[in-house]
Design an enzyme around this catalytic site. Structure first.
Site, PDB file in Angstrom:
ATOM      1  N   ASP A  19      20.851 -15.615  36.850  1.00  0.00           N
ATOM      2  CA  ASP A  19      21.310 -14.897  35.185  1.00  0.00           C
ATOM      3  C   ASP A  19      21.366 -13.973  35.055  1.00  0.00           C
ATOM      4  O   ASP A  19      21.198 -12.858  35.550  1.00  0.00           O
ATOM      5  CB  ASP A  19      19.891 -16.184  34.722  1.00  0.00           C
ATOM      6  CG  ASP A  19      20.569 -15.992  33.329  1.00  0.00           C
ATOM      7  OD1 ASP A  19      21.303 -16.535  32.304  1.00  0.00           O
ATOM      8  OD2 ASP A  19      19.415 -15.139  32.742  1.00  0.00           O
ATOM      9  N   ASP A  21      21.803 -12.489  30.685  1.00  0.00           N
ATOM     10  CA  ASP A  21      20.533 -11.676  29.768  1.00  0.00           C
ATOM     11  C   ASP A  21      19.260 -12.214  30.278  1.00  0.00           C
ATOM     12  O   ASP A  21      18.830 -13.020  30.495  1.00  0.00           O
ATOM     13  CB  ASP A  21      21.000 -12.197  28.264  1.00  0.00           C
ATOM     14  CG  ASP A  21      22.629 -12.298  27.696  1.00  0.00           C
ATOM     15  OD1 ASP A  21      22.398 -10.728  27.687  1.00  0.00           O
ATOM     16  OD2 ASP A  21      22.857 -12.788  27.590  1.00  0.00           O
ATOM     17  N   ASP A 218      15.518 -15.665  33.731  1.00  0.00           N
ATOM     18  CA  ASP A 218      14.156 -15.005  33.277  1.00  0.00           C
ATOM     19  C   ASP A 218      13.648 -16.385  31.970  1.00  0.00           C
ATOM     20  O   ASP A 218      12.431 -16.236  31.979  1.00  0.00           O
ATOM     21  CB  ASP A 218      14.756 -14.592  32.125  1.00  0.00           C
ATOM     22  CG  ASP A 218      15.685 -14.639  31.571  1.00  0.00           C
ATOM     23  OD1 ASP A 218      16.948 -14.475  31.710  1.00  0.00           O
ATOM     24  OD2 ASP A 218      15.210 -14.331  29.750  1.00  0.00           O
TER      25      ASP A 218
END
Length: 340
Positions: A19, A21, A218
């Site tokens: 991922d 961001d 995250d």
């Protein structure tokens, strides 16, 4: 408890899917250690890919952004929800079909590249509405989307992330904008393309032998759930949205395979743990007593996570956490879990 046999986590996989961001960068600044981690993967000859729900940049723009941060990246390594949404619509509708676009210019560009015609008003008679994050999206855009969907247009959302990470903390994401349209219509989108839908990760994983891709994210509600739905192992890093409290309360479909503080967990056996683990390990033990999750013992701080996850996930309801030793108190403080 570390990963199996003290080996590097990354060595067990043929592809690492990141991922962006909250894992590689926050908005436009690299997260500490991220550039070095990806550079190490490149030096080792490890295949990498990037999967992002952010529909405000095209794959080439994301690759340029990464390269500008010091991470050599190619457009074909980047999978975006904007491109996936455009491809889905091209498969459903004839070339030239009008699509009402709510989002950034990157989403309009993907619609054009797919041979479709982006429009901005419901009166243009679009066959579908595609909605993605864009910092300039306003009430007028949302109103046109609601009118078009009410008139029969298919509603496609690139993602429904409630928030997006920033240097000032979580900010409203595309899910917050989708929620405004949902409220006015009394229903949700017909199709949600991005994570936690599995297709972005599944598309990346098809590049390597089955089961040999590791997803790094995250967010439990998008990255980790998407990996679970794609049948892939996952690593949760604590550099973005989800924290340890959310991890302990995670339902089965949002539970990662591994947890580390940051991307060092890819390379350093002591910087990553597999969850859940035994009820007692590494000097720690955890149990639910009198309706509270209790951690006791002493050991490496990160090593407390597997026993905490085991105890927490054995109960039907999330439990407040307390310490039964001074070392446990310090560990819980580090995890932001101390309660009265």
């Amino acid at each position: 408890m570390t990963t199996t046999g003290g080996a590097r986590l990354v060595d067990g996989y043929a592809l690492v899917v990141f991922d962006l961001d909250g894992v590689i960068y926050l908005v436009d600044r690299p997260i500490p250690g991220a550039v070095e981690a990806v550079s190490q993967l490149h030096a080792d000859g490890q295949a990498v890919a990037y999967a992002t729900n952010n529909a405000s940049r095209r794959s080439s723009e994301v690759a340029d952004l990464l390269t500008g941060m010091g991470i050599a990246a190619r457009p074909e390594e980047v999978l975006t929800s904007a491109a996936a949404a455009a491809q889905l619509l091209r498969e459903r509708y004839p070339e030239g079909s009008q699509i009402l676009v709510v989002g950034a210019e990157a989403l309009r560009a993907e619609i054009r590249a797919a041979g479709l015609t982006p429009v901005t008003r419901a009166d243009d008679g679009p066959v579908a509405v595609v909605q993605g994050y864009g910092p300039q999206v306003g009430w007028t855009d949302l109103a046109e989307a609601a009118v078009a969907v009410r008139g029969g247009a298919t509603w496609v959302a690139t993602n429904t992330d409630r928030t997006l990470p920033s240097g000032r903390g979580p900010l409203p994401g595309n899910g917050a904008l989708v929620a405004a349209v949902r409220t006015s219509l009394g229903r949700g989108p017909d199709v949600i393309v991005g994570k936690p839908a599995p297709e972005l990760f599944a598309a990346a994983a098809r590049r390597v032998p089955a089961g040999r891709a590791l997803v790094v994210g995250d967010r439990l509600d998008t990255d980790i759930e998407g990996a679970v739905r794609a049948g892939l192992d996952s690593l949760l890093v604590l550099t973005g949205v989800s924290d340890v409290a959310e991890l302990l309360a995670a339902p089965p479909q949002r539970r990662p395979t591994y947890v580390s503080v940051d991307l060092a967990g890819l390379f350093e056996p002591e910087a990553v743990v597999r969850v859940p683990g035994p009820m007692e390990a590494g000097g720690w033990s955890a149990a639910v007593r009198d309706g509270r999750l209790e951690l006791s013992g002493a050991g490496r701080t990160l090593g407390a996570l597997p026993v905490l996850c085991t105890a927490a996930w054995s109960t039907a309801q999330p439990s407040p956490v307390r310490a039964a030793s001074s070392a446990a108190e310090r560990a819980l403080a580090t995890f932001g879990l101390l309660s009265d």
